[in-house]
Write a protein that holds these residues in place. Structure first.
Motif, short mmCIF file in Angstrom:
data_model
loop_
_atom_site.label_atom_id
_atom_site.label_comp_id
_atom_site.label_asym_id
_atom_site.label_seq_id
_atom_site.Cartn_x
_atom_site.Cartn_y
_atom_site.Cartn_z
N ASP A 106 -4.60 -3.34 11.97
CA ASP A 106 -4.16 -4.40 11.07
C ASP A 106 -3.17 -5.26 11.83
O ASP A 106 -2.05 -4.84 12.12
N GLU A 107 -3.61 -6.47 12.18
CA GLU A 107 -2.79 -7.32 13.04
C GLU A 107 -1.43 -7.64 12.42
O GLU A 107 -0.47 -7.95 13.12
N GLU A 108 -1.33 -7.56 11.12
CA GLU A 108 -0.05 -7.83 10.48
C GLU A 108 0.98 -6.75 10.81
O GLU A 108 2.19 -6.97 10.64
N GLN A 109 0.51 -5.56 11.25
CA GLN A 109 1.42 -4.47 11.58
C GLN A 109 1.94 -4.58 13.02
O GLN A 109 2.80 -3.81 13.41
N ILE A 110 1.41 -5.56 13.80
CA ILE A 110 1.85 -5.72 15.18
C ILE A 110 3.30 -6.23 15.15
O ILE A 110 3.65 -7.13 14.39
N GLY A 111 4.12 -5.63 15.97
CA GLY A 111 5.54 -6.00 16.04
C GLY A 111 6.41 -5.09 15.20
O GLY A 111 7.63 -5.10 15.34
N ASP A 112 5.78 -4.31 14.30
CA ASP A 112 6.57 -3.39 13.49
C ASP A 112 6.77 -2.07 14.24
O ASP A 112 6.16 -1.81 15.27
N THR A 113 7.59 -1.23 13.67
CA THR A 113 7.92 0.06 14.31
C THR A 113 6.82 1.10 14.02
O THR A 113 6.32 1.21 12.89
N THR A 132 1.23 11.11 8.50
CA THR A 132 0.81 10.09 7.53
C THR A 132 1.43 8.76 7.94
O THR A 132 2.65 8.60 7.91
N GLY A 133 0.56 7.87 8.36
CA GLY A 133 1.05 6.55 8.79
C GLY A 133 0.58 5.47 7.85
O GLY A 133 0.31 5.72 6.67
N THR A 134 0.44 4.29 8.39
CA THR A 134 0.03 3.15 7.57
C THR A 134 -1.40 3.28 7.10
O THR A 134 -1.78 2.71 6.07
N LEU A 135 -2.26 4.03 7.83
CA LEU A 135 -3.67 4.23 7.45
C LEU A 135 -3.89 5.52 6.68
O LEU A 135 -5.02 5.87 6.40
N GLY A 136 -2.81 6.21 6.35
CA GLY A 136 -2.92 7.49 5.65
C GLY A 136 -2.79 8.65 6.62
O GLY A 136 -2.52 8.47 7.82
N PRO A 137 -3.01 9.86 6.11
CA PRO A 137 -2.92 11.04 7.00
C PRO A 137 -3.93 10.94 8.13
O PRO A 137 -5.10 10.59 7.90
#
Length: 591
Positions: A106-113, A132-137
């Motif tokens: 997800d390109e919107e997550q680029i630059g985040d931690t 468990t991250g941004t895409l789930g476990p």
């Protein structure tokens, strides 16, 4: 209201239910095991897949060059997406050492931690974790990127748990299909086997089968008829206690599994047991018994065996012989009474005519003639049973025109015979021998010749042998007991036994007087065998048959009276030698 009792499920039904439950449990257990092991294997495969992808990205020179540029994301993002699509994993995230993402699906997550643990990777280690991250476990691998030995970035590649579970679910569907097929196949096989078992057990349950077995065993031991069951190969499948006794088998001898030929039975009896057709009330002799044999084949599409029943006819046969003797005695007494009446009428008529002296002389002569044999028998044979038998047979013989003569050397003292020697056996031996001899002598007299022996000892009538009393039918009986043995000898004036028949006279059914005869000599041999004696056959001095039976007597205790008179120690006379030109045959029956 009392509810009716329900019949327990049959043994086949119980086994079917148990087997179905067992098969279902086994299949379910196998399915669970396969699912658990498949899940573990899927997770291990996913971890290995993402590890390979992460290491490949970390070792790529283009990744290290892109990190040196002012905007690494411009080069690394397209590269990471190509790797993700080619390997089929969920994400490939490249980040700096401060956990700031350069790439993400997800390109919107680029630059985040980056969400996850990176401490081990910053220390130069590659590790795997479920997080468990941004895409789930997801199952992810984090590994460092090195440039000239320095850690310049990190790579995290992972696959979501949902995707792994989806793969496992796909495998589980195939597993469930296979388990269902195995369960159905096992159920069908179990049903077929239990249907056959139900036919063999006739739908009975375990309690009924157990009760039937108990009744079966009790019946086998309780029934007094002999029962013998043979399988299709003529081997003994079952035999009860009475059957062992009637066939002369030892109680502890192993009989089940042996063939009929191994029982050492007489040939006619063996043939009856091996016959393929049914036999009804056939009379056969064993070593010590007379048995009635019935056989019936067991047929169910093929020959499965034979059921044999045996009835002891020994006592009945002996009683039948005694009854025949009693009937003969009755007929003889009736004839003698009629003859005595005629003589009395003659005496009365002489007295009425005034011839008193002639009447006295006639009566005295008749009395002396009737008393001679009685005095001779009673004086020589003091054994009551034998004496009565001889007197009765003499009367029977007289009715048939045969003279019964007691040999001069006959002597049996009272008490000479031990209690162990059954009186019934003595009657069987001497009675049958005399009956055969009387019949042979009377046949010869009727034909103007000596004739052959009767039931069991007959022969075709032939001209009188030289040396015989011409025109007289006579039977000579010798009864002698000494300290060692009892000798019973019966000779007739018949035609004797031909050499071709000498070995057959003791076989049951041998006779010259038609069917239903020929049991007498077989019973004689059986009775002699039962008492440890012998039976010998040769030609007598008058040309007829002569049978000699020797029965051993137990040794007497010191001080007891000798069997042959006081002080007598002479042995029993031996059988005279066979005259020249005649045949001789002997058969010895050993105990």
């Amino acid at each position: 209201m009392r509810l009716p009792r329900t019949r327990p499920r049959s043994l086949a039904g119980q086994l079917f239910a148990m087997q179905v439950v067992l098969i279902a449990a086994v299949v379910a257990g196998c399915a669970v095991f396969a699912y658990v092991s498949g899940s573990a294997q899927a997770e291990e495969t996913a971890a290995r897949q993402v590890r390979v992808a992460a290491l490949a990205v970390a070792d790529s020179p283009s990744v290290r060059e892109a990190i040196r540029t002012p905007d690494p994301s411009a080069v690394l993002q397209p590269y990471a997406e190509r790797v993700r699509e080619d390997t089929g994993i969920a994400f490939v995230t490249i980040m700096d050492t401060g956990r700031v993402r350069w790439t993400h699906p997800d390109e919107e997550q680029i630059g985040d931690t980056f969400l996850g643990n990176t401490a081990k990777a910053l220390r130069g280690q590659t590790f795997t974790e479920t997080y468990t991250g941004t895409l789930g476990p997801s199952i992810r691998v984090v590994t460092p990127i090195r440039d000239d030995g320095r850690i310049v970035g990190l790579v995290s590649a992972g696959i979501t748990v949902d995707r792994v579970s989806s793969q496992v679910r796909d495998q589980l569907g195939a597993l469930a299909l296979a388990a269902g097929g195995a369960l159905a196949l096992g159920g069908i096989g179990t049903y077929v086997i239990n249907a056959r078992l139900r036919r063999h057990t006739h739908g009975m349950n375990a309690a009924e089968l157990s009760r039937l077995h108990d009744y079966h065993q009790a019946t086998l031991h309780a029934v007094r008829e002999g029962l013998l069951m043979l399988d299709g190969r003529r081997r003994i499948a079952l035999i009860n206690d009475a059957g062992r006794e009637l066939l002369g088998l030892e109680p502890d001898a192993e009989a089940v599994g042996r063939t009929v030929d191994e029982l050492a039975l007489p040939a006619p009896l063996t043939g009856a047991l091996l016959a393929s057709e049914a036999r009804v009330d056939e009379l056969h002799l064993t070593a010590e018994r007379v048995v009635v044999v019935n056989t019936r084949p067991v047929v169910g599409g093929e020959r499965r065996g034979t059921v044999v029943t045996l009835r002891d006819h020994t006592e009945l046969q002996a009683l039948s012989g005694e009854l025949d003797s009693e009937r003969g005695f009755t007929q003889a007494l009736r004839s003698q009474a009629h003859e005595a009446a005629n003589r009395l009428h003659t005496v009365v008529s002489l007295i009425e005519l005034g011839r008193v002296e002639e009447a006295v002389d006639f009566a005295t002569a008749e009395l002396e003639l009737a008393q001679v044999l009685t005095d001779r028998v009673v004086g020589a044979v003091e054994e009551p049973v034998l004496a009565a038998l001889l007197l009765g047979k003499a009367a029977q013989g007289h009715e048939r025109g045969v003279e019964l003569v007691l040999a001069e050397d006959s002597l049996i003292d009272d008490g000479a015979l031990p209690p162990s020697l059954a009186q019934r056996d003595l009657v069987t031996i001497l009675g049958n021998l005399i009956d055969n001899a009387v019949e042979a002598a009377s046949d010869g007299a009727d034909d103007g010749s000596d004739g052959g022996s009767g039931d069991g000892s007959g022969a075709v009538p032939s001209p009188r042998a030289a040396g015989g009393p011409a025109g007289r039918a006579q039977v000579t009986v010798t009864a002698l007991a000494d300290e060692r043995e009892l000798l019973l000898r019966v000779a007739d004036t018949g035609a004797g036994i031909g050499p071709e028949e000498a070995d057959e006279v003791f076989r049951r059914g041998w006779s010259t007087h038609g069917t239903g005869r020929g049991l007498g000599l077989a019973l004689v041999r059986q009775a002699a065998h039962r008492n440890g004696g012998t039976v010998e056959l040769d030609r007598g001095p008058d040309g007829g048959a002569r049978f000699t039976v020797r029965l051993p007597l137990p040794a007497r205790t010191p001080g007891s009276r000798p069997a042959s008179g006081a002080g007598s120690t002479s042995p029993s006379p031996s059988v005279p030698g066979t005259p020249p030109g005649t045949t001789s045959a002997s058969e010895e029956v050993t105990a």
